[in-house]
Design an enzyme around this catalytic site. Structure first.
Site, PDB file in Angstrom:
ATOM      1  N   GLU A  27       0.812  -1.224   0.000  1.00  0.00           N
ATOM      2  CA  GLU A  27       0.000   0.000   0.000  1.00  0.00           C
ATOM      3  C   GLU A  27       0.843   1.270   0.000  1.00  0.00           C
ATOM      4  O   GLU A  27       0.581   2.200   0.778  1.00  0.00           O
ATOM      5  CB  GLU A  27      -0.976  -0.041   1.186  1.00  0.00           C
ATOM      6  CG  GLU A  27      -1.887  -1.259   1.109  1.00  0.00           C
ATOM      7  CD  GLU A  27      -2.725  -1.503   2.373  1.00  0.00           C
ATOM      8  OE1 GLU A  27      -2.623  -0.712   3.310  1.00  0.00           O
ATOM      9  OE2 GLU A  27      -3.473  -2.498   2.396  1.00  0.00           O
ATOM     10  N   GLU A  49      -5.935 -10.439  -1.371  1.00  0.00           N
ATOM     11  CA  GLU A  49      -6.735 -10.167  -0.155  1.00  0.00           C
ATOM     12  C   GLU A  49      -8.223 -10.057  -0.485  1.00  0.00           C
ATOM     13  O   GLU A  49      -8.935  -9.202   0.058  1.00  0.00           O
ATOM     14  CB  GLU A  49      -6.263  -8.869   0.529  1.00  0.00           C
ATOM     15  CG  GLU A  49      -4.795  -8.853   0.878  1.00  0.00           C
ATOM     16  CD  GLU A  49      -4.354  -7.639   1.700  1.00  0.00           C
ATOM     17  OE1 GLU A  49      -5.215  -6.960   2.288  1.00  0.00           O
ATOM     18  OE2 GLU A  49      -3.148  -7.393   1.755  1.00  0.00           O
TER      19      GLU A  49
HETATM   20  O1  9MR Z   1      -7.218  -7.936   8.655  1.00  0.00           O
HETATM   21  C1  9MR Z   1      -6.152  -7.290   9.271  1.00  0.00           C
HETATM   22  C2  9MR Z   1      -6.526  -6.883  10.686  1.00  0.00           C
HETATM   23  O2  9MR Z   1      -6.777  -8.032  11.466  1.00  0.00           O
HETATM   24  C3  9MR Z   1      -5.400  -6.057  11.286  1.00  0.00           C
HETATM   25  O3  9MR Z   1      -5.781  -5.550  12.497  1.00  0.00           O
HETATM   26  C4  9MR Z   1      -5.078  -4.885  10.397  1.00  0.00           C
HETATM   27  C5  9MR Z   1      -3.901  -4.069  10.943  1.00  0.00           C
HETATM   28  O4  9MR Z   1      -2.781  -4.835  10.961  1.00  0.00           O
HETATM   29  O5  9MR Z   1      -4.742  -5.325   9.108  1.00  0.00           O
HETATM   30  C6  9MR Z   1      -5.764  -6.052   8.474  1.00  0.00           C
HETATM   31  O6  9MR Z   1      -5.284  -6.516   7.222  1.00  0.00           O
HETATM   32  C7  9MR Z   1      -5.015  -5.546   6.218  1.00  0.00           C
HETATM   33  C8  9MR Z   1      -3.822  -6.027   5.429  1.00  0.00           C
HETATM   34  O7  9MR Z   1      -2.732  -6.283   6.283  1.00  0.00           O
HETATM   35  C9  9MR Z   1      -3.438  -5.028   4.349  1.00  0.00           C
HETATM   36  N1  9MR Z   1      -4.554  -4.697   3.508  1.00  0.00           N
HETATM   37  C10 9MR Z   1      -5.799  -4.320   4.184  1.00  0.00           C
HETATM   38  C11 9MR Z   1      -6.169  -5.403   5.217  1.00  0.00           C
HETATM   39  C12 9MR Z   1      -7.508  -5.094   5.871  1.00  0.00           C
HETATM   40  O8  9MR Z   1      -7.462  -3.912   6.621  1.00  0.00           O
END
Ligand code: 9MR
Length: 356
Positions: free
Chosen positions: A152, A267
């Site tokens: 990102e 994802e």
């Molecule tokens: O699903 C993930 C959540 O459990 C975590 O708290 C969060 C912060 O680390 O990240 C979420 O996953 C993200 C991913 O790492 C990157 N793309 C967006 C995802 C959803 O927010």
């Protein structure tokens, strides 16, 4: 019959759980017609604590990625301490069951521990990033075959002047942090597939068009400079209420493919907070968005993997940001909260099965 065989048999998956996918470094010369590996983001504690969850993962997945665990705030609660417990357990599970594990992620703006706020110079930021990559990629060298090296990096609302997202890395090192992270990762594990992962490409909006353009400029620049970037992760957190811009996605994939890059869907889920309450209708819309997104990619070149961000509606990040106003639980994932396959699962299976 063993439940896992039963589930696979019943669903007619093209790949069995346990047939581990390989990940390409050089771009695909030909786009595969073979079955596409399917996987999901995993909460590793649930593999131990929830037998139904574990069975679902065993029954459906050929690859796994930690939903957390390899993020900075999980791995590095303190500057001089690494906690590898979660990724170690997930990798052991993958190895024991003939699956592959993807690594997520090495450089991201979010999920940073508090102590990193004290980093204030370019030199220090580079030192800490390199130390991180050396330690983490070094530990799993040859065992985690595909890494989301940078996650990102492009702004959610990019302009010509500010295409990149604010982060500790962008603020202190600048856009060069992307190149540095890729080069360092390649130096530590030269055989790993290195992926640039991002979201927000798929709708017919000015914002998505700007995102695609800014992303392509970054990727082209990296390729021109000979940076070891092998694949693009299209996350696919699809806003359920918006149409998929099939042409926009197909053109993006064609450009990336033309640069020799593989595509992974990393994802996938469908954010359903603005969809109708009726669950059957909602599930159909969710499936149709995912189908359109996958098709738009597959029409150009089938992706190397399809990974959903969770496997069951019972455990999903979506309500953290997109809870429904009517209080009905979100339904973004392939299995419902009781592990029954939804239309989204069937859409993914149709897409991922081998083409004649
Ligand atoms: O699903 C993930 C959540 O459990 C975590 O708290 C969060 C912060 O680390 O990240 C979420 O996953 C993200 C991913 O790492 C990157 N793309 C967006 C995802 C959803 O927010």
């Amino acid at each position: 019959m063993h439940r896992r065989q039963f589930v696979l048999g019943a669903l007619g998956a093209g790949l069995t759980a346990g047939s581990a996918p390989a990940f390409a470094q050089a771009g695909p010369k030909e786009c595969t017609r073979a079955a596409i590996p399917f996987g999901a983001a995993i909460r590793v504690d649930l593999l131990r604590d929830d037998q139904e969850y574990r069975r679902a993962v065993l029954g459906h997945c050929q690859l796994v990625v930690g939903e957390g665990g390899l993020k900075w705030f999980d791995l590095r609660p303190e500057a001089d301490k690494f906690v590898f417990d979660q990724p170690d357990r997930l990798l052991a599970f993958a190895d024991a069951n003939g699956m592959r594990m993807r690594g997520h992620t090495l450089a991201w703006y979010a999920a940073m521990p508090k102590w990193t706020e004290a980093i204030s110079t370019k030199k220090e930021a580079e030192r800490v990033l390199y130390e991180h990559i050396d330690t983490v990629v070094g530990r799993y060298k040859g065992r985690i075959p595909s890494w989301d090296v940078v996650n990102e990096a492009v702004s959610e609302d990019p302009t010509a002047e500010t295409p990149m997202r604010k982060s500790i890395w962008q603020d202190l090192i600048g856009t060069q942090h992307v190149e540095l992270a890729f080069r360092r990762t390649a130096a530590v594990d030269p055989k790993a597939q290195l992926v640039l992962n991002d979201f927000g490409f798929e709708n017919p909006t000015d914002r998505c068009r700007a995102k695609r353009a800014a992303f392509l400029r970054l990727v082209r620049n990296l390729k021109d400079r000979g940076v070891p970037l092998h694949a693009i992760g299209l996350q696919g957190h699809l806003p359920g209420e918006q149409e998929i811009d099939k042409d926009g996605i197909s053109r993006l994939v064609a450009e990336l493919h033309g640069m020799g890059l593989s595509i992974l869907v990393t994802e996938l889920d469908v954010i359903d907070d603005k969809l109708p309450r009726d669950r059957a209708i909602r599930d159909e819309i969710v499936a149709s968005r995912a189908r359109a997104f996958l098709q738009a990619i597959g029409d150009v070149c089938r992706p190397e993997a399809v990974v959903t961000w969770g496997i069951t509606d019972q455990f999903t990040w979506v309500p953290i940001w997109f809870r429904r106003k009517d209080g009905d639980p979100n339904r973004p994932l392939p299995l419902d909260a009781n592990y029954r396959p939804k239309p989204l699962m069937r859409a993914i299976q149709e897409f991922t099965r081998a083409k004649a």
